[in-house]
Design a protein around this motif. Structure first.
Motif, PDB file in Angstrom:
ATOM      1  N   ILE A 196       2.694  -0.953  10.655  1.00  0.00           N
ATOM      2  CA  ILE A 196       1.806  -0.346   9.650  1.00  0.00           C
ATOM      3  C   ILE A 196       0.356  -0.763   9.887  1.00  0.00           C
ATOM      4  CG2 ILE A 196       1.176  -0.451   7.192  1.00  0.00           C
ATOM      5  CD1 ILE A 196       4.249  -0.479   6.631  1.00  0.00           C
TER       6      ILE A 196
ATOM      7  N   SER B 195       7.774  -3.951  10.427  1.00  0.00           N
ATOM      8  CA  SER B 195       7.122  -2.905   9.630  1.00  0.00           C
ATOM      9  C   SER B 195       5.657  -3.243   9.361  1.00  0.00           C
ATOM     10  CB  SER B 195       7.858  -2.702   8.304  1.00  0.00           C
ATOM     11  OG  SER B 195       9.070  -2.027   8.499  1.00  0.00           O
TER      12      SER B 195
ATOM     13  N   VAL C 151       2.597   6.091   9.766  1.00  0.00           N
ATOM     14  CA  VAL C 151       1.295   5.878   9.109  1.00  0.00           C
ATOM     15  C   VAL C 151       0.321   6.998   9.485  1.00  0.00           C
ATOM     16  CG1 VAL C 151      -0.691   4.332   8.884  1.00  0.00           C
ATOM     17  CG2 VAL C 151       1.614   3.383   9.007  1.00  0.00           C
TER      18      VAL C 151
ATOM     19  N   GLN D 141       7.138   3.277  13.189  1.00  0.00           N
ATOM     20  CA  GLN D 141       6.358   2.860  12.022  1.00  0.00           C
ATOM     21  C   GLN D 141       4.891   3.241  12.177  1.00  0.00           C
ATOM     22  OE1 GLN D 141       6.280   2.349   8.728  1.00  0.00           O
ATOM     23  NE2 GLN D 141       7.779   0.711   8.903  1.00  0.00           N
TER      24      GLN D 141
ATOM     25  N   ASP E 253      -1.085   5.721   3.036  1.00  0.00           N
ATOM     26  CA  ASP E 253      -1.417   6.122   4.403  1.00  0.00           C
ATOM     27  C   ASP E 253      -2.559   7.135   4.426  1.00  0.00           C
ATOM     28  OD1 ASP E 253       0.584   4.449   5.434  1.00  0.00           O
ATOM     29  OD2 ASP E 253       2.108   5.968   5.063  1.00  0.00           O
TER      30      ASP E 253
ATOM     31  N   GLY F 148       6.989   6.454   3.899  1.00  0.00           N
ATOM     32  CA  GLY F 148       6.974   5.108   4.483  1.00  0.00           C
ATOM     33  C   GLY F 148       8.095   4.227   3.987  1.00  0.00           C
TER      34      GLY F 148
END
Length: 242
Positions: free
Chosen positions: A110, A106, A79, A75, A166, A86
């Motif tokens: 993230i 997550s 990013v 994860q 992101d 994602g």
């Protein structure tokens, strides 16, 4: 003889290390680009696994007690290498770990990835971010963040579906947004999307087709609205504040 060779080798290492420190920013930039390209290549090589929740579940669970850590790292990477979708990773999180645990993992991954991106872009500077993000997106988000109450706009930018979230983290790193506010409000904005995705993944694993169809239709509609109208909505909100 051997002693002289060792001493010369040590001096060579010292001079090399000094040069690395002297050109530290260029070195970090080169390392980042190399890692970014390498991960991108590996993603395209193994994208069939990422796109297949059952296969990804099998791979992740091979790590046993470290499966949560393996997914967390995945994860974070998603990013940093922002063009990796994602939503697919978040759906996989729900499929593998369930709605709640998948959503928590997550969210943590993230947040770590966003923090990493924020500091990388802040250190390497505006030119680096411009080389990573399209000129139009860079100008648009910079304008939005400058022209409005940043805290509210960060939340809305991360809440609206279809916004490249992101990539936005790179832009926030070279803006006037303080790191604490960035992490808090970007995470809050992401939460609904994360848990909808993990719930969708969990329903996939259970096999609830009727629920999946309803969620999929709603998600696609929201994504289309965000993609087609997101920037206009944000511009209107910004104008109303001034």
């Amino acid at each position: 003889m051997i002693k002289n060779v060792i001493l010369k080798f040590i001096e060579f290492l010292k001079s090399g290390f000094k040069k690395v420190l002297q050109y530290k920013k260029c070195t970090i930039f080169a390392i980042f680009i190399f890692v970014f390209i390498l991960i991108s290549y590996k993603y395209y090589q193994y994208s069939y696994i990422v796109k297949d929740p059952s296969e990804l579940k099998r791979v992740i669970l091979t790590y046993g007690n470290y499966s949560i850590l393996a997914f967390l790292i995945m994860q974070v990477i998603q990013v940093v290498v922002f063009f990796i979708p994602g939503e697919i990773i978040q759906i996989a999180g729900g499929y593998i770990f369930g709605t709640f645990l998948g959503g928590i993992i997550s969210t943590i991954g993230i947040s770590i990835g966003s923090l990493l991106v924020y500091y990388i872009s802040r250190y390497l500077g505006r030119d680096f971010v411009k080389s990573m993000i399209s000129k139009n997106k860079f100008k648009f988000f910079q304008k939005i963040l400058k022209a409005s109450a940043q805290v509210h706009m960060i939340f809305l930018l991360y809440l609206v579906p279809g916004i490249p979230k992101d990539a936005l983290a790179y832009i926030c790193g070279v803006s006037d947004v303080p790191v604490k506010k960035f992490i808090i409000f970007s995470t809050l904005g992401r939460l609904p999307g994360i848990f909808i995705s993990t719930y969708f993944g969990n329903q996939m694993e259970i096999g609830q087709m009727s629920t999946l169809i309803v969620i999929a239709v709603v998600m696609v509609m929201l994504f289309l609205i965000g993609t087609l109208k997101g920037e206009k909505i944000l511009k209107k909100i910004t104008k109303k504040r001034h």
